[in-house]
Design a protein around this motif. Structure first.
Motif, PDB file in Angstrom:
ATOM      1  N   PHE A  58     -68.214   5.922  -0.590  1.00 33.15           N
ATOM      2  CA  PHE A  58     -68.578   5.258   0.660  1.00 33.15           C
ATOM      3  C   PHE A  58     -67.371   5.226   1.590  1.00 33.15           C
ATOM      4  CE2 PHE A  58     -69.527   1.615   3.414  1.00 33.15           C
ATOM      5  CZ  PHE A  58     -70.828   1.911   3.767  1.00 33.15           C
ATOM      6  N   GLN A  59     -67.630   5.395   2.876  1.00 38.43           N
ATOM      7  CA  GLN A  59     -66.570   5.283   3.888  1.00 38.43           C
ATOM      8  C   GLN A  59     -67.148   4.607   5.114  1.00 38.43           C
ATOM      9  OE1 GLN A  59     -65.638   9.515   4.384  1.00 38.43           O
ATOM     10  NE2 GLN A  59     -63.635   9.115   3.465  1.00 38.43           N
ATOM     11  N   ALA A  60     -66.380   3.748   5.741  1.00 37.74           N
ATOM     12  CA  ALA A  60     -66.856   3.107   6.968  1.00 37.74           C
ATOM     13  C   ALA A  60     -65.688   2.496   7.719  1.00 37.74           C
ATOM     14  CB  ALA A  60     -67.882   2.022   6.647  1.00 37.74           C
ATOM     15  N   THR A  61     -65.974   2.085   8.916  1.00 35.89           N
ATOM     16  CA  THR A  61     -64.984   1.332   9.692  1.00 35.89           C
ATOM     17  C   THR A  61     -65.585  -0.028   9.979  1.00 35.89           C
ATOM     18  OG1 THR A  61     -64.079   3.322  10.661  1.00 35.89           O
ATOM     19  CG2 THR A  61     -63.669   1.283  11.854  1.00 35.89           C
ATOM     20  N   THR A  62     -64.780  -1.060   9.804  1.00 38.90           N
ATOM     21  CA  THR A  62     -65.255  -2.410  10.123  1.00 38.90           C
ATOM     22  C   THR A  62     -64.142  -3.148  10.863  1.00 38.90           C
ATOM     23  OG1 THR A  62     -66.320  -4.381   9.219  1.00 38.90           O
ATOM     24  CG2 THR A  62     -64.573  -3.417   7.881  1.00 38.90           C
ATOM     25  N   THR A  63     -64.302  -4.446  11.027  1.00 37.39           N
ATOM     26  CA  THR A  63     -63.285  -5.177  11.782  1.00 37.39           C
ATOM     27  C   THR A  63     -62.886  -6.460  11.063  1.00 37.39           C
ATOM     28  OG1 THR A  63     -65.063  -6.238  13.007  1.00 37.39           O
ATOM     29  CG2 THR A  63     -63.947  -4.417  14.114  1.00 37.39           C
ATOM     30  N   MET A  64     -61.634  -6.837  11.309  1.00 33.87           N
ATOM     31  CA  MET A  64     -61.146  -8.143  10.877  1.00 33.87           C
ATOM     32  C   MET A  64     -60.658  -8.783  12.175  1.00 33.87           C
ATOM     33  SD  MET A  64     -58.314  -9.084   7.988  1.00 33.87           S
ATOM     34  CE  MET A  64     -57.090  -7.932   8.569  1.00 33.87           C
ATOM     35  N   GLY A  65     -61.421  -9.735  12.714  1.00 32.29           N
ATOM     36  CA  GLY A  65     -61.127 -10.235  14.056  1.00 32.29           C
ATOM     37  C   GLY A  65     -61.286  -9.092  15.047  1.00 32.29           C
ATOM     38  N   ASP A  66     -60.250  -8.875  15.871  1.00 32.72           N
ATOM     39  CA  ASP A  66     -60.367  -7.759  16.826  1.00 32.72           C
ATOM     40  C   ASP A  66     -59.652  -6.507  16.308  1.00 32.72           C
ATOM     41  OD1 ASP A  66     -57.815  -8.612  17.011  1.00 32.72           O
ATOM     42  OD2 ASP A  66     -57.963  -9.377  19.069  1.00 32.72           O
ATOM     43  N   ARG A  67     -59.356  -6.520  14.992  1.00 32.89           N
ATOM     44  CA  ARG A  67     -58.633  -5.369  14.428  1.00 32.89           C
ATOM     45  C   ARG A  67     -59.590  -4.460  13.656  1.00 32.89           C
ATOM     46  NH1 ARG A  67     -53.523  -6.330  10.275  1.00 32.89           N
ATOM     47  NH2 ARG A  67     -53.463  -4.252   9.368  1.00 32.89           N
ATOM     48  N   PRO A  68     -59.893  -3.278  14.202  1.00 29.39           N
ATOM     49  CA  PRO A  68     -60.760  -2.371  13.443  1.00 29.39           C
ATOM     50  C   PRO A  68     -59.985  -1.736  12.285  1.00 29.39           C
ATOM     51  CG  PRO A  68     -60.200  -1.438  15.588  1.00 29.39           C
ATOM     52  CD  PRO A  68     -59.450  -2.710  15.475  1.00 29.39           C
ATOM     53  N   PHE A  69     -60.647  -1.528  11.165  1.00 23.98           N
ATOM     54  CA  PHE A  69     -59.969  -0.801  10.086  1.00 23.98           C
ATOM     55  C   PHE A  69     -60.972   0.048   9.306  1.00 23.98           C
ATOM     56  CE2 PHE A  69     -61.129  -4.834   8.055  1.00 23.98           C
ATOM     57  CZ  PHE A  69     -61.572  -4.465   6.793  1.00 23.98           C
ATOM     58  N   PHE A  70     -60.419   1.138   8.790  1.00 22.22           N
ATOM     59  CA  PHE A  70     -61.221   2.094   8.019  1.00 22.22           C
ATOM     60  C   PHE A  70     -61.065   1.755   6.542  1.00 22.22           C
ATOM     61  CE2 PHE A  70     -61.036   5.990   5.434  1.00 22.22           C
ATOM     62  CZ  PHE A  70     -62.308   6.495   5.672  1.00 22.22           C
ATOM     63  N   PHE A  71     -62.154   1.876   5.777  1.00 23.11           N
ATOM     64  CA  PHE A  71     -62.008   1.691   4.327  1.00 23.11           C
ATOM     65  C   PHE A  71     -62.876   2.692   3.581  1.00 23.11           C
ATOM     66  CE2 PHE A  71     -66.032  -0.336   3.009  1.00 23.11           C
ATOM     67  CZ  PHE A  71     -66.535  -0.810   4.215  1.00 23.11           C
ATOM     68  N   GLU A  72     -62.498   2.935   2.360  1.00 24.25           N
ATOM     69  CA  GLU A  72     -63.350   3.776   1.518  1.00 24.25           C
ATOM     70  C   GLU A  72     -63.435   3.197   0.115  1.00 24.25           C
ATOM     71  OE1 GLU A  72     -61.987   7.784   1.716  1.00 24.25           O
ATOM     72  OE2 GLU A  72     -59.909   7.266   1.339  1.00 24.25           O
ATOM     73  N   ILE A  73     -64.570   3.503  -0.535  1.00 22.74           N
ATOM     74  CA  ILE A  73     -64.788   3.036  -1.900  1.00 22.74           C
ATOM     75  C   ILE A  73     -64.720   4.256  -2.813  1.00 22.74           C
ATOM     76  CG2 ILE A  73     -66.410   1.903  -3.472  1.00 22.74           C
ATOM     77  CD1 ILE A  73     -65.924  -0.060  -1.329  1.00 22.74           C
ATOM     78  N   LEU A  74     -63.840   4.169  -3.802  1.00 25.95           N
ATOM     79  CA  LEU A  74     -63.694   5.260  -4.759  1.00 25.95           C
ATOM     80  C   LEU A  74     -64.212   4.792  -6.114  1.00 25.95           C
ATOM     81  CD1 LEU A  74     -59.953   6.122  -3.911  1.00 25.95           C
ATOM     82  CD2 LEU A  74     -61.994   7.002  -2.805  1.00 25.95           C
ATOM     83  N   LYS A  75     -64.946   5.681  -6.769  1.00 29.29           N
ATOM     84  CA  LYS A  75     -65.510   5.307  -8.075  1.00 29.29           C
ATOM     85  C   LYS A  75     -64.898   6.184  -9.161  1.00 29.29           C
ATOM     86  CE  LYS A  75     -69.897   4.925 -10.508  1.00 29.29           C
ATOM     87  NZ  LYS A  75     -71.291   5.362 -10.552  1.00 29.29           N
TER      88      LYS A  75
END
Ligand code: ADP
Length: 474
Positions: A58-75
């Motif tokens: 899985f990969q997506a971009t989300t936000t923490m407050g006004d800070r966008p960040f990209f994350f990925e889930i590795l299995k």
């Protein structure tokens, strides 16, 4: 039933203390007992991750407050640990070597929790229970039940386990904007003493909270770094479940880190061989009783008492001993424990640092392990020690009180002291030396200690019972 364990540590991927051991073992035993249990943890740039194969799921971009960040889930590809392992990578936050200790730990672990929940929300990954461990995952129950963003997930039940109630992960209300929209009537649940306190929020918001021993649940009301009042009020919703040990990893019969393997049947002749090798390496005579301390050099563990205790032990001419320390922590204590080497060569040595293999070899080679802890939520060292036929000398607190029975009592196999003071622990050590001199008694004690059952099976069944009986709080 599917349970997701959410933890900052998981052995062997990344371990700092007992939390890592538990997250690396409990899910395996749950799977063996028919409960689907997976682990989700942060990504760290460590050996396990580099040496094993992972798929990006899985990969997506989300936000923490006004800070966008990209994350990925590795299995992890092969279910090597006996459960599905997922690691959550956030470039710039969760891609470092250490687990804790960075100036932006607040941001790292808030982002971890948000990305985890967003993954569940967007991927359709199913869960009946989210089992959160310690404050790094403590905001999840609150967000799940009181943030409109996660309403679709709010039927998932939550368990929160406290492995260490001294650390709360408190941060300033100025960082409240890191969280997505939350019910403004409920924000008080985040607060303790004017800060956002993830540990207290989890205790209040999870369906149930647990401690890693029954005695520790009671002790939190008198010693929890400012949360005593909370625990006094909430105690009735808590359950104490003693940790088990992973008997696949901690097995003197098969442990690949030992030079000589042994069982309860062969301990009387084989354990001494491990002791001799250890004594050779650290410059001791194998004829004297070998005491050890393994662990974090912090006040909770009574590590600041060790230099004085050791001096008394090493100066006691009638009861000669050898002492070997393995640990790291507060710099002052590290220094005091290092300089003792010069004062007592051939009797005392210390390895300041973290060394998993040496820990195994010491559990096998030592005669006694000292645990002068002031606070001990469960304590795993005494359980590993017993499994390797090493006798614990402990302060009777928390999990130590629940797992060590004094040799003066019926069925006893350890030495219990009644308060964590230099003299009380020194007296405990002297009792240990007397025991060492009574070779027949000691030979009987080894197999008895090794046969004690602290396996995960029993504790895992208690967790399963708990999962099945979870009901939403009103
Ligand atoms: P805590 O989690 O409070 O540190 P526990 O007794 O629950 O204490 O767990 C400690 C775990 O960490 C044990 O597995 C112990 O062997 C290990 N450990 C602690 N310090 C060291 C060290 N310096 N080197 C190797 N292992 C260590």
């Amino acid at each position: 039933m599917k349970v997701i364990h959410l933890s900052a540590e998981c052995y062997p991927v990344a371990k700092v203390g007992g939390l890592g051991d538990v997250a690396g073992a409990l899910p395996k035993y749950l799977n063996q007992l028919g409960v689907e249990a997976i682990v989700v943890m942060p990504f760290y740039e460590r050996k396990f991750v580099q040496e094993n194969e992972f798929d990006t799921v899985f990969q997506a971009t989300t936000t923490m407050g006004d800070r966008p960040f990209f994350f990925e889930i590795l299995k992890e590809r092969t279910k090597k640990l006996g459960f599905d392992l997922y690691i959550l990578k956030i470039p710039g936050l969760l891609d470092r070597t250490e687990v804790y200790g960075y100036a932006d730990d607040d941001e790292r672990f808030v982002a971890f929790q948000l990305a985890f929940l967003d993954w569940l929300l967007w991927s359709g990954e199913r869960a009946d229970v989210i089992h959160c461990h310690d404050h790094q995952t403590g905001l999840v129950p609150f967000l799940l039940y009181f943030s409109s963003r996660y309403t679709a997930l709010s039927n998932i039940r939550t368990v929160f386990t406290i492995h260490n109630g001294q650390y709360h992960g408190t941060f300033d209300w100025q960082k409240f904007n890191y969280l997505p929209d939350v019910d403004s009537w409920k924000t008080g649940l985040l607060d303790w003493d004017g800060g956002i306190n993830p540990l207290s929020a989890a205790v209040r918001c999870a369906d149930v909270f647990t401690t890693v021993s029954p005695s520790y649940l009671n002790e939190l009301s008198v010693n929890s770094n400012g949360l005593e009042h909370l625990f006094e009020m909430e105690k009735g919703r808590g359950i104490g479940i003693i940790n088990g040990i992973d008997t696949d990893v901690w097995n003197p019969e098969t442990d690949p880190m030992l030079a000589v393997n042994y069982t309860a049947e062969t301990v009387s002749t084989e354990k001494i061989k491990n002791k001799k090798l250890l004594c050779e390496q650290f410059g001791f005579s194998p004829d004297k009783p070998l005491f050890t301390f393994i662990g974090r050099l912090v006040g909770e563990k009574g590590a600041d008492l060790l230099p004085e205790i050791f001096k008394l032990m090493l100066q006691d001419q009638e009861n000669p001993v050898s002492i070997l320390v393995l640990g790291s922590g507060e710099k002052g204590t590290e220094h005091e424990l290092s300089v003792l080497k010069e004062a007592f060569p051939g009797q005392y040595n210390a390895y300041i640092g973290y060394n998993e293999e040496l820990a195994h070899r010491i559990y096998a080679g030592a005669d006694f392990i000292l645990m002068p802890s002031r606070v001990e939520p469960c304590g795993l060292n005494q359980l590993y020690a017993l499994r390797y036929g090493t006798i614990p000398v402990v302060n009777s607190t928390g999990g130590l009180k629940d797992t060590v029975i004094d040799i003066s009592e019926n069925g006893g196999y350890g030495i219990r002291c009644h308060v964590a003071t230099v003299h009380e622990i020194f007296n405990g050590a002297r009792r240990a030396v007397q025991l060492f001199k009574n070779t027949d008694a000691l030979q009987l004690l080894y197999p008895k200690a090794m046969a004690l059952d602290f396996s995960w099976d029993r504790s895992a069944k208690e967790y399963i019972h708990l999962y099945h009986n979870l009901k939403p709080i009103s």
